[in-house]
Motif scaffolding. Structure first.
Motif: not given
Lengths: 412, 84
Positions: A69-70, A74, A109-110, A136-139, A142, A146
């Motif tokens: 999720s990273m 993250s 997010g990422s 999960f990576q965009c929020i 994040t 994480n």
């Protein structure tokens, strides 16, 4: 009575290495982390082709189920967390307690994950090839999410998202959580990743450095008369904040005390810096600390090397502190690590305080007349430092200032 | 053919889920033995769609799959449906 809050650990990853020691050694050697970004010329309209990238260590040391999720930001944060915990003398599994929390921020997010998500989805407006982890990576939370999952944190988990002020707001929030007796330990900080779309967001506003694409080590140039804008960097910074008695009880090495904080809006313009709001923010932080401007021995400026930003900040610092308090900017070394900058630069400023050294502003050759009213540090300065003030000023008119005091057990 | 499918499925588990080759036995349960969870299954579907150029996101048969052998049979069925 409010409880006292101390710094017991720091960790960082940046263009200048994967730990605090490498970072300080590089600053000591006057290393500029800016490089030419060779693949960025494929972006039509992108004028700034420089950045300050970090190098990720082997990410497989993070178990797959935590790593999946990273996004890059993250992952960067986890390496800073690992160092910060080690520095604080805390084991990874030791902070799973409802009194131990985490506050971490980023601009968004990422960027890489957001870019990949749209590249997969948009050509055919097809959602079926999106993985479960894109979200999960965009929020926006994040990084804090994480970190909390990685460490098993069950206390407060908060994300501060205020662009360049994100991590200083995170530290301020952690400070409040501890002094108001909600938490005993809070891992605070932020992370940001370098991506052409991130640089692009500043580039289209004419806020980036564009004249040094062939000579990247000469930019950014905070407060210099030839400065031409910011250079995006990347990295993560984590500060371990802890309640004083809690830290003493476990024999922690105390690096500094956090004594004052303020964050405020300018309420005037979404991108133009506003000296009055900066002045208000620094004065409110001083009032929170219960000290006078003359008590501050060193100001770690936000100064990203934009024309207006540096000028407004210099004028604001002059208004509050006059012309005798030393001021530096670390952006010439690290680039602008945006949401991570407050935490990385505060960690460095604490090192400077404890070593009685102020490092010079890199690439400051000729001080701009409009920024000349304050005391710039142009060569390494030896000075006894008891109080430092760190500034972060973000798009959206969001300001943050934090004050730390040298911790000396003998006086306690 | 089935051996090729098996090899391609194993590649998905190695590439997407970092499962060691020696764990990839036909009778291995993808949840209990290989450690996948419900989120991984979403990503397994995406990876299989990419690998075999099939559309299986809404195929109800996925819910019944437990082992690598089940998965192999499922892909084989899909391919024979596609060619019939």
């Amino acid at each position: 009575m409010k409880r006292r809050v101390v710094v017991t650990g720091t960790g960082s990853i940046s263009a200048l290495g994967n730990c605090m020691k490498e970072l300080i050694d590089s600053i000591e050697r006057q290393v500029c982390g800016t490089k030419q970004m060779e693949t960025w010329n494929q972006y039509k309209g992108l004028q700034s082709l420089v950045g300050a990238p970090a190098e990720l260590p082997d990410i497989k040391i993070i178990p797959r189920k935590m790593r999946r999720s990273m996004g890059r930001m993250s992952l960067l944060a986890v390496f800073a967390v690992n160092e910060a915990l080690e520095s604080a003398g805390l084991e990874k599994n030791e902070i799973t307690n409802e009194r131990y929390g985490c506050v971490a921020g980023s601009t968004m997010g990422s960027a890489e994950a957001l870019n990949d998500t749209f590249e997969i989805m948009l050509p055919d407006h097809d959602l079926t090839l999106l993985t479960s982890m894109s979200f999960f990576q965009c929020i926006s939370h994040t990084v804090s999410m994480n970190i909390a999952q990685y460490l098993g944190i069950t206390g407060s988990v908060i994300a501060t998202s205020a662009a360049c002020a994100s991590s200083l707001q995170a530290i301020g929030t952690g400070f409040d959580l501890i002094r108001n007796n909600t938490q005993d330990i809070v891992l605070c900080g932020g992370s940001e990743e370098l991506h052409p779309t991130v640089t692009g967001s500043f580039d289209i506003l004419f806020a980036t450095s564009t004249k040094f694409n062939e000579t990247p080590k000469k930019t950014p140039r905070p407060f210099d008369k030839n400065r031409d804008g910011l250079v995006c960097g990347e990295g993560a910074g984590i500060i371990v904040l802890e309640e004083l008695e809690h830290a003493k009880k476990r024999g922690a090495n105390i690096l500094a005390e956090v004594v004052g904080y303020n964050t405020c809006g300018s309420g005037t313009h979404i991108s133009q810096p506003d000296r009055q709001a900066m002045i208000q923010c620094m004065k409110a932080a001083l009032a929170d600390a219960g000290i006078k401007p003359e008590n501050i021995d060193f100001v770690s400026a936000h100064a990203t090397a934009t024309l207006q930003g540096d000028h407004e900040e210099a004028a604001a610092i002059y208004e509050v502190f006059g012309s005798q308090t030393p001021v530096n900017s670390l952006k010439g070394y690290l680039g602008h690590t945006l949401g991570a900058s407050g935490a990385i630069e505060l960690a460095v400023a604490i090192e400077m305080m404890n070593n009685s050294i102020i490092y010079p502003t890199l690439n400051l050759t000729d001080i701009d007349e409009g920024c000349s009213m304050i005391k710039h540090v142009k060569t390494k300065l030896k000075k006894n430092i008891n109080f430092i003030l760190k500034n972060c000023f973000a798009f959206g008119g969001i300001n943050a200032s934090i004050i730390c005091k040298k911790y000396e057990e003998i006086n306690e | 053919m089935s051996n090729k499918i098996e090899l391609m499925i194993n590649e998905v588990f190695q590439e997407s889920f970092e499962i060691e080759k020696n764990q990839l036995k036909p009778e291995a349960n993808i949840f209990e033995d290989l450690g996948l969870d419900s989120l991984d299954v979403v990503d397994l579907v995406v990876a299989l769609q990419n690998k075999f150029k099939v559309e299986i996101r809404t195929d109800e048969r996925i819910k019944e799959i437990r082992t690598l052998k089940d998965l192999c049979i499922f892909i084989k069925e899909l391919q024979s449906e596609g060619s019939s």
